[in-house]
Each structure stands twice: as C-alpha cells, then as structure tokens.
Design a protein around this motif. Structure first.
Motif, mmCIF file in Angstrom:
data_model
loop_
_atom_site.group_PDB
_atom_site.id
_atom_site.type_symbol
_atom_site.label_atom_id
_atom_site.label_comp_id
_atom_site.label_asym_id
_atom_site.label_seq_id
_atom_site.Cartn_x
_atom_site.Cartn_y
_atom_site.Cartn_z
ATOM 1 N N GLU A 142 -16.345 -3.234 -1.107
ATOM 2 C CA GLU A 142 -15.754 -3.058 0.217
ATOM 3 C C GLU A 142 -14.703 -4.135 0.498
ATOM 4 O OE1 GLU A 142 -18.975 -3.094 -0.440
ATOM 5 O OE2 GLU A 142 -19.538 -1.007 -0.057
ATOM 6 N N ASN A 143 -15.030 -5.386 0.138
ATOM 7 C CA ASN A 143 -14.085 -6.479 0.369
ATOM 8 C C ASN A 143 -12.869 -6.379 -0.541
ATOM 9 O OD1 ASN A 143 -15.497 -7.695 2.459
ATOM 10 N ND2 ASN A 143 -16.695 -9.000 1.099
ATOM 11 N N LYS A 144 -13.078 -5.869 -1.758
ATOM 12 C CA LYS A 144 -11.947 -5.681 -2.678
ATOM 13 C C LYS A 144 -10.964 -4.658 -2.119
ATOM 14 C CE LYS A 144 -14.576 -6.734 -6.887
ATOM 15 N NZ LYS A 144 -15.202 -6.162 -8.106
ATOM 16 N N ILE A 145 -11.511 -3.560 -1.600
ATOM 17 C CA ILE A 145 -10.655 -2.515 -1.024
ATOM 18 C C ILE A 145 -9.930 -3.044 0.210
ATOM 19 C CG2 ILE A 145 -10.669 -0.264 0.128
ATOM 20 C CD1 ILE A 145 -13.018 0.505 -1.686
ATOM 21 N N LYS A 146 -10.642 -3.789 1.037
ATOM 22 C CA LYS A 146 -10.038 -4.367 2.238
ATOM 23 C C LYS A 146 -8.901 -5.316 1.869
ATOM 24 C CE LYS A 146 -11.167 -7.075 6.365
ATOM 25 N NZ LYS A 146 -12.245 -7.782 7.119
ATOM 26 N N GLN A 147 -9.131 -6.158 0.842
ATOM 27 C CA GLN A 147 -8.131 -7.133 0.434
ATOM 28 C C GLN A 147 -6.890 -6.456 -0.153
ATOM 29 O OE1 GLN A 147 -8.181 -10.684 0.816
ATOM 30 N NE2 GLN A 147 -6.038 -10.212 0.337
ATOM 31 N N ARG A 148 -7.101 -5.423 -0.983
ATOM 32 C CA ARG A 148 -5.931 -4.775 -1.598
ATOM 33 C C ARG A 148 -5.092 -4.044 -0.560
ATOM 34 N NH1 ARG A 148 -9.371 -0.420 -5.027
ATOM 35 N NH2 ARG A 148 -10.031 -2.391 -5.927
ATOM 36 N N ASN A 149 -5.732 -3.519 0.488
ATOM 37 C CA ASN A 149 -4.965 -2.870 1.561
ATOM 38 C C ASN A 149 -4.134 -3.896 2.337
ATOM 39 O OD1 ASN A 149 -5.939 -0.316 0.955
ATOM 40 N ND2 ASN A 149 -7.664 -0.461 2.366
ATOM 41 N N ILE A 150 -4.707 -5.097 2.531
ATOM 42 C CA ILE A 150 -3.955 -6.178 3.177
ATOM 43 C C ILE A 150 -2.787 -6.591 2.288
ATOM 44 C CG2 ILE A 150 -4.050 -8.589 3.919
ATOM 45 C CD1 ILE A 150 -6.978 -8.083 4.734
ATOM 46 N N ASP A 151 -3.072 -6.723 0.982
ATOM 47 C CA ASP A 151 -2.031 -7.130 0.032
ATOM 48 C C ASP A 151 -0.858 -6.155 0.037
ATOM 49 O OD1 ASP A 151 -3.569 -9.278 -0.678
ATOM 50 O OD2 ASP A 151 -4.390 -8.367 -2.485
ATOM 51 N N ARG A 152 -1.148 -4.862 0.078
ATOM 52 C CA ARG A 152 -0.093 -3.846 0.021
ATOM 53 C C ARG A 152 0.821 -3.894 1.236
ATOM 54 N NH1 ARG A 152 -4.150 0.706 -2.505
ATOM 55 N NH2 ARG A 152 -3.701 0.264 -4.708
ATOM 56 N N GLN A 153 0.323 -4.398 2.343
ATOM 57 C CA GLN A 153 1.168 -4.525 3.530
ATOM 58 C C GLN A 153 2.284 -5.549 3.308
ATOM 59 O OE1 GLN A 153 -1.320 -5.341 6.929
ATOM 60 N NE2 GLN A 153 -2.573 -3.524 6.624
ATOM 61 N N HIS A 154 2.037 -6.503 2.407
ATOM 62 C CA HIS A 154 3.037 -7.531 2.122
ATOM 63 C C HIS A 154 4.067 -7.054 1.097
ATOM 64 C CE1 HIS A 154 0.944 -10.620 4.406
ATOM 65 N NE2 HIS A 154 -0.176 -10.279 3.818
ATOM 66 N N SER A 155 3.837 -5.885 0.484
ATOM 67 C CA SER A 155 4.766 -5.399 -0.540
ATOM 68 C C SER A 155 6.145 -5.097 0.033
ATOM 69 C CB SER A 155 4.196 -4.143 -1.216
ATOM 70 O OG SER A 155 4.119 -3.060 -0.294
ATOM 71 N N LYS A 156 6.237 -4.905 1.349
ATOM 72 C CA LYS A 156 7.532 -4.593 1.964
ATOM 73 C C LYS A 156 8.498 -5.768 1.888
ATOM 74 C CE LYS A 156 5.845 -5.761 6.608
ATOM 75 N NZ LYS A 156 5.552 -5.230 7.963
#
Length: 394
Positions: A142-156
């Motif tokens: 659950e924490n891995k999925i949460k972290q990767r979604n946060i990370d993807r927001q920075h891809s912009k």
C-alpha cells in the motif's frame, strides 16, 4: 541554453540507476555523479557514498550539498565536491535524484544546474515485481503504491518521461543519447525518431494498438473518434451508424481517436489530409499543439462544397507532425483544455447551427415559395375564368 548534464529520476524500482550506468557504458563521455546517503547498501548500488546520520548532517551544515532530500526515511544528497570532480575529469555528469528533488533543482537559476531531465517509469505490475525482489525493501504494498503515485506527480518537472521496458534497456539508453545529441537543435521529427518517441514515451496514446502503418516519413495519421458535435447536439458514432453526414455549408466539431502528450521540448501541428481538402472540407481552427498539452485533438470541420461529405468512424482524416524546439520551454501548456477528454469541454460559445447552412435552407424555402408566387396571377386568372364560365352556364 547549454545543458551541463543529464538528470535521471523516477520512482523506486523504475531502473534509473541501471539506465544511468548503461549510458556510461555506451558512451565514455558520461559519468554518474556519486551521491551521499544514509540508506543501507544494496547489491545493485554503484554510485553512492554511505554516511552515518552525523556525517551527513555535517555535510549539510557546511553547505556542500547542491540538493538534499529524504526518501523513504533515508537521506540523499548531491554534493558540490562530487559534481566538480566529474566536471574536472572532462566528463558530462549524470545526476540520479529522487522525483521530488527534480522540481527544486530545475528551479535553480544558475547555469551550472541546467540539466536535461528524464523521468523513468514503467507499469505498476513491473514495479511491484522489481521491489519484491529486493530483500532490503520491507515497505508495504500500500505504501509503495502511495509513494509511486506521489512520485509521478513530480514527473511534470522533467523534460522527458520515458517508459522503461526491461527487455529493451539498451534501446532506451540509445534513445536518451540521441536526445542528448539533438538537445540544442530543432526541426521536424523524422520517421526513426518518431518511432522512438511512440515506443518509449506516451507521445500518442490510443485505446487500440498503434499501427506502424500510421507512421509516415515525418508524421502520424490521426483517425476519427466516436464523438462529434453537430446541429446543437453531441452525437456518438456506432457500428451500425458509423458515418457523419456533413451538408453543404454545415460544420461539425470532431475529435481524434488518439490523445497526445506533448513534452516540453516538442510542438505539434496537425491538418486535414489532402483528400479531405480536395473534397471541400476545411479545418477552421488553429492547427498548433503547444508543448505540454495532454489530451485528444478536436477540430472544427466546415463543408465548403456543394455536395454532402461523409466521414466514417476510424477513418484517417488528419495528420500530425512534431517539431523539436531548440530547447525546452519553461512555460508548458496548462490551460483550460489540459487533460480534458469529453467533447462538451471543448465546445466554444457559438451558434448551434451553421449560419451559412441556415441561409441555404432559407434560400431553398424561398425557392419553393417563389414557385407559387410566380404562377399566382395565372392561378387567379384561371380561377376567375372558371367562375365566369360557371356563372354563364347558369
């Protein structure tokens, strides 16, 4: 703008360290800048200097850190010392940094921190499998999925977002090297570069698989989507009703089946096919697609001919080409149409019907009325004659 090096970022398990190392193996012009960290050493690590919390804090207090971050409760930093060592060796530096660090380092105004940045990503299933193989990673799913979604927001904040397929690492590294080679040049993307963008980025997406036949020497064939606007209504094409009928003088607003995701260093331009133009169909809106735009492509099509024009769902109706700008823009598109998928979100404040089409309808009605007006005196005379004959007969 002169890029000083490359930034490789991405969520944990995306393969950013492996890609950075492979770039250096493919070209001896590059070198990975060693980072400092308080995390536990892993077998696949090659670019870290491991410090205690106290040693790390001492570096921070001395102001030696260019960028510092905490990722999964461990500290990471790039130091001036390590970056300077790479520059002095005559190599091009590659920085491997966390996603949230990208925004902070690209916001620095000094030329020495101007790097061409890449965000590396892959599918959720692949990320989960890779992280599961790491014995040192005890983070919950659950924490891995949460972290990767946060990370993807920075891809912009990165110039390019790339999809890392494990069996094609060599090809994706060659693509990065090609993008570095053309970093300060501009021009229309040729077939081979367009293929790479389609394969390793989300430049063009579609519900169905993108066919190689859609890629020409320097452009991509767009196909007609299902939704369109006509006569004040939003309509949907179906398998049993696959055609749009556009009367002379009428217009529709239609969209492509494909959606685009334009990186900050590209600009798109699309227009109707020559065959559509020769039939009398005209694209009535601006064809430019700004860097940073994400979404489908909608256009206003106007029938200037005196014949009915039919368009079929899935038909090749337009073509888009992409041009590489001299360097990436710092103001990518973020307007009202960003990531809008539905046609009603693109509709302008305009009349429901074509003015020209309405004029043609009025002319047609007038012609019918004119027929009776033309022969009205004769009809009246005949009626009067008939009445006179009846009267005499009495």
């Amino acid at each position: 703008m002169d890029y000083r090096g490359i930034i490789i970022s991405g969520t944990s398990g995306s393969g950013k360290s492996t890609i950075a190392k492979m770039i250096c193996d493919l070209s001896d012009h590059f070198e990975v800048v060693k980072a400092i960290t308080t995390r536990q050493k892993r077998d696949d690590d090659f670019n870290y200097e491991y410090l205690t919390d106290a040693e790390f804090e001492d570096k921070e207090q001395k102001g030696d850190c260019i960028i510092t971050t905490i990722y999964r409760k461990k500290k990471y930093a790039i130091t001036n010392e390590h970056l300077t060592l790479v520059f002095k060796s005559g190599k091009i530096p590659i920085l491997i940094i966390s996603p949230e660090s990208v925004e902070r380092i690209v916001s620095k105004t000094k030329d020495e921190y101007n790097f061409l940045s890449f965000y590396i990503d892959t599918t959720d299933d692949e990320l989960t499998n890779r992280l599961a193989e790491r014995e040192t990673d005890t983070t919950s799913v659950e924490n891995k999925i949460k972290q990767r979604n946060i990370d993807r927001q920075h891809s912009k904040f990165t110039v390019y977002n790339l999809l890392n397929r494990e069996d094609e690492l060599n090809s994706i590294c060659k693509f990065i090297l090609e993008l570095w080679k053309i970093r300060n040049t501009g021009g229309v993307l040729p077939h081979q570069l367009l293929q790479m963008f389609l394969k390793y980025t989300a430049l063009i997406e579609s519900d169905s698989e993108i066919s190689e036949e859609n890629i020409s020497a320097s452009s991509f064939d767009l196909t007609l989507g299902e939704s369109y606007f006509q006569n004040g209504q939003i309509k949907t094409l179906k398998d049993n009703e696959p055609n749009i009928i556009i009367k002379p003088g009428d217009f529709i607003i239609a969209g492509s089946k494909e959606r685009v995701n334009i990186p900050a260093t590209l600009v798109g331009r699309f227009d109707l096919t020559v065959s559509m133009f020769c039939r009398g169909l005209v694209l009535s809106n601006g064809p430019q697609v700004d860097p940073g735009y994400c979404g489908p492509l909608f256009c206003l099509l106007f029938n200037t001919s005196n014949e009915i024009i039919e368009l079929k769902k899935g038909q090749h109706y337009a073509t888009i080409e992409f041009s590489k700008m001299i360097y990436h823009t710092d103001k990518p598109y973020n307007g009202r149409y960003q990531n809008k998928e539905k046609i009603f979100e693109y509709l302008p404040e305009t009349a429901k019907y074509s003015v020209i089409n309405r004029v043609l309808d009025d002319i047609s009605k007038l012609k019918k009325e004119s027929f009776w007006l033309k022969y009205l005196p004769l009809i009246i005379a005949l009626v009067s004659l008939a009445a006179s004959i009846i009267k005499l007969a009495k």
